[in-house]
Design a protein around this motif. Structure first.
Motif, PDB file in Angstrom:
ATOM      1  N   PHE A  92      -9.157  -2.069  -2.435  1.00  0.00           N
ATOM      2  CA  PHE A  92      -9.629  -1.060  -3.544  1.00  0.00           C
ATOM      3  C   PHE A  92     -11.054  -0.254  -2.901  1.00  0.00           C
ATOM      4  CE2 PHE A  92     -11.203   0.933  -7.772  1.00  0.00           C
ATOM      5  CZ  PHE A  92     -10.333   1.743  -7.942  1.00  0.00           C
ATOM      6  N   TYR A  93     -11.949  -1.196  -2.583  1.00  0.00           N
ATOM      7  CA  TYR A  93     -13.102  -0.331  -2.379  1.00  0.00           C
ATOM      8  C   TYR A  93     -13.630   0.253  -0.914  1.00  0.00           C
ATOM      9  CZ  TYR A  93     -16.231  -2.773  -6.215  1.00  0.00           C
ATOM     10  OH  TYR A  93     -16.998  -2.675  -7.601  1.00  0.00           O
ATOM     11  N   ARG A  94     -12.475  -0.646  -0.405  1.00  0.00           N
ATOM     12  CA  ARG A  94     -12.035  -0.070   0.971  1.00  0.00           C
ATOM     13  C   ARG A  94     -11.144   1.506   1.532  1.00  0.00           C
ATOM     14  NH1 ARG A  94      -9.628  -3.324   3.124  1.00  0.00           N
ATOM     15  NH2 ARG A  94     -10.944  -4.754   4.189  1.00  0.00           N
TER      16      ARG A  94
ATOM     17  N   VAL B 205     -10.427 -13.368 -17.380  1.00  0.00           N
ATOM     18  CA  VAL B 205     -12.286 -13.004 -17.540  1.00  0.00           C
ATOM     19  C   VAL B 205     -11.662 -11.518 -17.215  1.00  0.00           C
ATOM     20  CG1 VAL B 205     -14.219 -12.139 -16.580  1.00  0.00           C
ATOM     21  CG2 VAL B 205     -13.724 -15.118 -16.915  1.00  0.00           C
ATOM     22  N   GLN B 206     -11.273 -10.440 -17.821  1.00  0.00           N
ATOM     23  CA  GLN B 206     -11.022  -8.691 -17.106  1.00  0.00           C
ATOM     24  C   GLN B 206     -12.295  -8.221 -16.637  1.00  0.00           C
ATOM     25  OE1 GLN B 206      -7.540  -8.122 -16.528  1.00  0.00           O
ATOM     26  NE2 GLN B 206      -7.551 -10.309 -17.082  1.00  0.00           N
ATOM     27  N   GLU B 207     -11.880  -8.098 -15.772  1.00  0.00           N
ATOM     28  CA  GLU B 207     -13.515  -7.203 -14.609  1.00  0.00           C
ATOM     29  C   GLU B 207     -13.219  -6.732 -13.984  1.00  0.00           C
ATOM     30  OE1 GLU B 207     -18.009  -7.901 -13.889  1.00  0.00           O
ATOM     31  OE2 GLU B 207     -17.041  -9.453 -15.304  1.00  0.00           O
ATOM     32  N   PHE B 208     -13.354  -5.830 -13.951  1.00  0.00           N
ATOM     33  CA  PHE B 208     -13.289  -5.395 -12.041  1.00  0.00           C
ATOM     34  C   PHE B 208     -14.219  -5.639 -11.103  1.00  0.00           C
ATOM     35  CE2 PHE B 208     -12.472  -2.362  -8.827  1.00  0.00           C
ATOM     36  CZ  PHE B 208     -10.941  -2.559  -8.882  1.00  0.00           C
ATOM     37  N   VAL B 209     -14.005  -7.260 -10.339  1.00  0.00           N
ATOM     38  CA  VAL B 209     -14.773  -6.973  -9.376  1.00  0.00           C
ATOM     39  C   VAL B 209     -13.921  -7.014  -8.010  1.00  0.00           C
ATOM     40  CG1 VAL B 209     -15.883  -9.402 -10.703  1.00  0.00           C
ATOM     41  CG2 VAL B 209     -13.883  -9.180  -9.690  1.00  0.00           C
ATOM     42  N   GLU B 210     -15.190  -6.678  -6.329  1.00  0.00           N
ATOM     43  CA  GLU B 210     -14.368  -6.940  -5.762  1.00  0.00           C
ATOM     44  C   GLU B 210     -13.943  -7.596  -4.618  1.00  0.00           C
ATOM     45  OE1 GLU B 210     -15.650  -4.806  -0.706  1.00  0.00           O
ATOM     46  OE2 GLU B 210     -17.643  -5.546  -2.778  1.00  0.00           O
TER      47      GLU B 210
ATOM     48  N   GLY C 138      -1.737   5.213  -0.025  1.00  0.00           N
ATOM     49  CA  GLY C 138      -2.576   5.240  -1.047  1.00  0.00           C
ATOM     50  C   GLY C 138      -3.119   3.634  -0.342  1.00  0.00           C
ATOM     51  N   ILE C 139      -3.414   2.982  -1.490  1.00  0.00           N
ATOM     52  CA  ILE C 139      -3.925   0.546  -0.894  1.00  0.00           C
ATOM     53  C   ILE C 139      -2.886   0.240  -0.688  1.00  0.00           C
ATOM     54  CG2 ILE C 139      -6.076   1.140  -2.176  1.00  0.00           C
ATOM     55  CD1 ILE C 139      -5.198  -0.285  -4.293  1.00  0.00           C
ATOM     56  N   GLU C 140      -2.757  -1.180   0.103  1.00  0.00           N
ATOM     57  CA  GLU C 140      -2.038  -2.050   0.380  1.00  0.00           C
ATOM     58  C   GLU C 140      -1.466  -2.483  -0.486  1.00  0.00           C
ATOM     59  OE1 GLU C 140      -0.172  -5.700   3.574  1.00  0.00           O
ATOM     60  OE2 GLU C 140      -2.672  -4.538   3.501  1.00  0.00           O
ATOM     61  N   THR C 141      -0.037  -2.584  -2.277  1.00  0.00           N
ATOM     62  CA  THR C 141       0.168  -3.269  -2.566  1.00  0.00           C
ATOM     63  C   THR C 141       1.734  -4.357  -2.364  1.00  0.00           C
ATOM     64  OG1 THR C 141      -0.323  -1.507  -3.755  1.00  0.00           O
ATOM     65  CG2 THR C 141       1.192  -3.024  -5.097  1.00  0.00           C
ATOM     66  N   ARG C 142       0.890  -5.794  -2.681  1.00  0.00           N
ATOM     67  CA  ARG C 142       2.493  -6.937  -2.037  1.00  0.00           C
ATOM     68  C   ARG C 142       2.886  -7.181  -3.759  1.00  0.00           C
ATOM     69  NH1 ARG C 142       0.995  -9.245   2.732  1.00  0.00           N
ATOM     70  NH2 ARG C 142       0.996  -7.831   4.576  1.00  0.00           N
ATOM     71  N   GLU C 143       3.688  -7.665  -3.772  1.00  0.00           N
ATOM     72  CA  GLU C 143       4.826  -8.233  -4.705  1.00  0.00           C
ATOM     73  C   GLU C 143       4.217  -9.977  -5.157  1.00  0.00           C
ATOM     74  OE1 GLU C 143       8.791  -7.555  -4.706  1.00  0.00           O
ATOM     75  OE2 GLU C 143       8.455  -5.695  -5.179  1.00  0.00           O
ATOM     76  N   ALA C 144       4.515 -10.423  -6.190  1.00  0.00           N
ATOM     77  CA  ALA C 144       3.728 -12.354  -6.076  1.00  0.00           C
ATOM     78  C   ALA C 144       5.246 -12.688  -7.074  1.00  0.00           C
ATOM     79  CB  ALA C 144       2.604 -12.870  -6.714  1.00  0.00           C
TER      80      ALA C 144
ATOM     81  N   ASP D 223     -27.741   8.998  -9.358  1.00  0.00           N
ATOM     82  CA  ASP D 223     -28.603   8.247  -9.783  1.00  0.00           C
ATOM     83  C   ASP D 223     -27.886   6.825  -9.443  1.00  0.00           C
ATOM     84  OD1 ASP D 223     -27.184   8.919 -11.671  1.00  0.00           O
ATOM     85  OD2 ASP D 223     -28.661   7.794 -13.543  1.00  0.00           O
ATOM     86  N   GLN D 224     -26.379   7.329  -8.762  1.00  0.00           N
ATOM     87  CA  GLN D 224     -24.913   6.169  -9.176  1.00  0.00           C
ATOM     88  C   GLN D 224     -24.538   6.644  -7.233  1.00  0.00           C
ATOM     89  OE1 GLN D 224     -21.637   7.587 -11.160  1.00  0.00           O
ATOM     90  NE2 GLN D 224     -21.675   5.691 -11.756  1.00  0.00           N
ATOM     91  N   ASN D 225     -24.501   5.409  -6.686  1.00  0.00           N
ATOM     92  CA  ASN D 225     -24.030   5.046  -5.482  1.00  0.00           C
ATOM     93  C   ASN D 225     -22.685   4.926  -5.409  1.00  0.00           C
ATOM     94  OD1 ASN D 225     -23.816   2.674  -5.971  1.00  0.00           O
ATOM     95  ND2 ASN D 225     -25.646   1.202  -4.959  1.00  0.00           N
ATOM     96  N   ILE D 226     -22.145   4.860  -4.434  1.00  0.00           N
ATOM     97  CA  ILE D 226     -20.754   5.535  -4.329  1.00  0.00           C
ATOM     98  C   ILE D 226     -19.630   3.689  -5.248  1.00  0.00           C
ATOM     99  CG2 ILE D 226     -20.904   4.100  -1.626  1.00  0.00           C
ATOM    100  CD1 ILE D 226     -17.938   6.247  -3.687  1.00  0.00           C
ATOM    101  N   GLU D 227     -20.112   2.355  -4.628  1.00  0.00           N
ATOM    102  CA  GLU D 227     -19.953   1.700  -5.014  1.00  0.00           C
ATOM    103  C   GLU D 227     -20.140   1.807  -6.566  1.00  0.00           C
ATOM    104  OE1 GLU D 227     -19.629  -0.837  -3.134  1.00  0.00           O
ATOM    105  OE2 GLU D 227     -19.921   0.027  -1.172  1.00  0.00           O
ATOM    106  N   GLU D 228     -20.635   1.720  -6.763  1.00  0.00           N
ATOM    107  CA  GLU D 228     -21.156   2.276  -8.794  1.00  0.00           C
ATOM    108  C   GLU D 228     -19.519   3.185  -8.986  1.00  0.00           C
ATOM    109  OE1 GLU D 228     -25.963   0.982  -9.574  1.00  0.00           O
ATOM    110  OE2 GLU D 228     -25.001   3.437  -9.452  1.00  0.00           O
TER     111      GLU D 228
END
Length: 319
Positions: A59-61, A127-132, A38-44, A79-84
């Protein structure tokens, strides 16, 4: 009977809900992201508690490299690319409370330092929005495997065993003592080897070569601290020949002085054995014969007074 039937029905409904949850595409996606590959997960630390988080960039990578993993959750559309599609998957995880967006507690680095790739302290983003370029904390926890439960129990048993070490048999204490001494010696030897390899590569080639570059990092998990095996920074500023010659001459003088003034092999062996015996005696691990010999020697040494007269004899000469 009615109450018993009601309890049975409730149990069946709960089991069905759990099975449905396992088949949920979002749950399958979250399990894959938290699992191996999966993706790299860290602790904070966030609000005085430890949390697990990941970066939107990772996540995007991950899904750019494996777009097929989105087929069930976000099927490919003309009509939808991989980024979307990736943004839709991340937004779904946010919307159904699998994750929430976090941010650095300190957005500016301290003077003379750079921002860490993974912050050690985070806060909830307004702001709870998913951004890269965001950070996302996991709310969903992947079900633990049997192996994890066994390891957790083993950790508790190990902690209790450490607390009971003072009352353990002498042979157990000796095993722990030599195991700890071996690990400490290996660590010191590894640090010396890393320093020697770096010095040789810097003097001869003018490059920065480190064996196990992350082994002393306190920001990485234990497994990742041994990756990569080595690092070679060819882009680092190379020292001029004069600097390397001066450093080589200084190192040569230090080794020559150590060679000339250092003790011989027999003295080193005797000093090592003496230090070994002193450590065993300090931790009360010496063999009974050795302890009795040391006590006898101590008693013999205490039988004389500082003035040179034997204990029990009169210090006044006979008239």
């Amino acid at each position: 009977m009615a109450a018993s039937g009601s309890r049975t029905t409730d149990a069946m409904q709960r089991n069905k809900a759990k099975e449905d949850e396992k088949k949920n595409p979002l749950t399958i996606l979250a399990d894959g992201l938290q699992g191996k590959g999966g993706i790299e997960t860290r602790e904070a630390v966030e609000a005085d508690k430890r949390v697990a988080f990941f970066r939107g960039k990772d996540f995007y990578r991950h899904f750019r490299a494996h777009p097929e993993k989105l087929d069930e959750l976000a099927p490919e559309k003309p009509d939808q690319n991989i980024e979307e599609r990736i943004k839709a998957a991340g937004s779904a995880l946010l919307r159904y409370h699998y994750i929430y967006r976090s941010d650095r507690l300190n957005s500016k680095p301290k003077p003379g330092r750079k921002l860490l790739k993974f912050p050690k302290k985070t806060v909830v983003h307004p702001v709870q929005e998913f951004v890269e370029d965001g950070f996302y904390t996991w709310i969903y926890e992947k079900p633990r495997k049997v192996l994890n439960a066994i390891l957790s129990i083993g950790l508790v048993v190990f902690t209790i065993s450490c607390c009971l070490l003072p009352v353990a048999p002498n042979i157990i204490k000796i095993i722990v003592f030599y195991a700890s001494l071996t690990m400490f010696s290996l660590l010191i030897g590894l640090l010396i080897l890393r320093l020697v390899l770096f010095g040789v590569s810097w003097l001869v080639l003018g490059v920065h070569f480190w064996l196990l570059p992350n082994v002393m990092s306190d920001e990485l998990p234990v497994v990742e601290a041994f990756k990569p095996l080595y690092s070679l920074d060819k882009d680092a500023k190379k020292p001029d020949i004069l600097s390397r010659l001066v450093a080589l001459g200084g190192a040569g003088m230090v080794f020559w002085a150590l060679y000339r003034t250092g003790p011989d092999g027999a003295s080193v062996r005797q000093a090592t054995q003496r230090a070994h015996d002193d450590l065993l005696e300090f931790f009360n691990l010496a063999a009974p014969k050795q302890l009795s010999a040391n006590q006898t020697g101590t008693a013999g040494g205490e039988s004389a007074t500082p003035g040179g007269f034997a204990t029990g004899e009169s210090s006044v000469p006979n008239e």
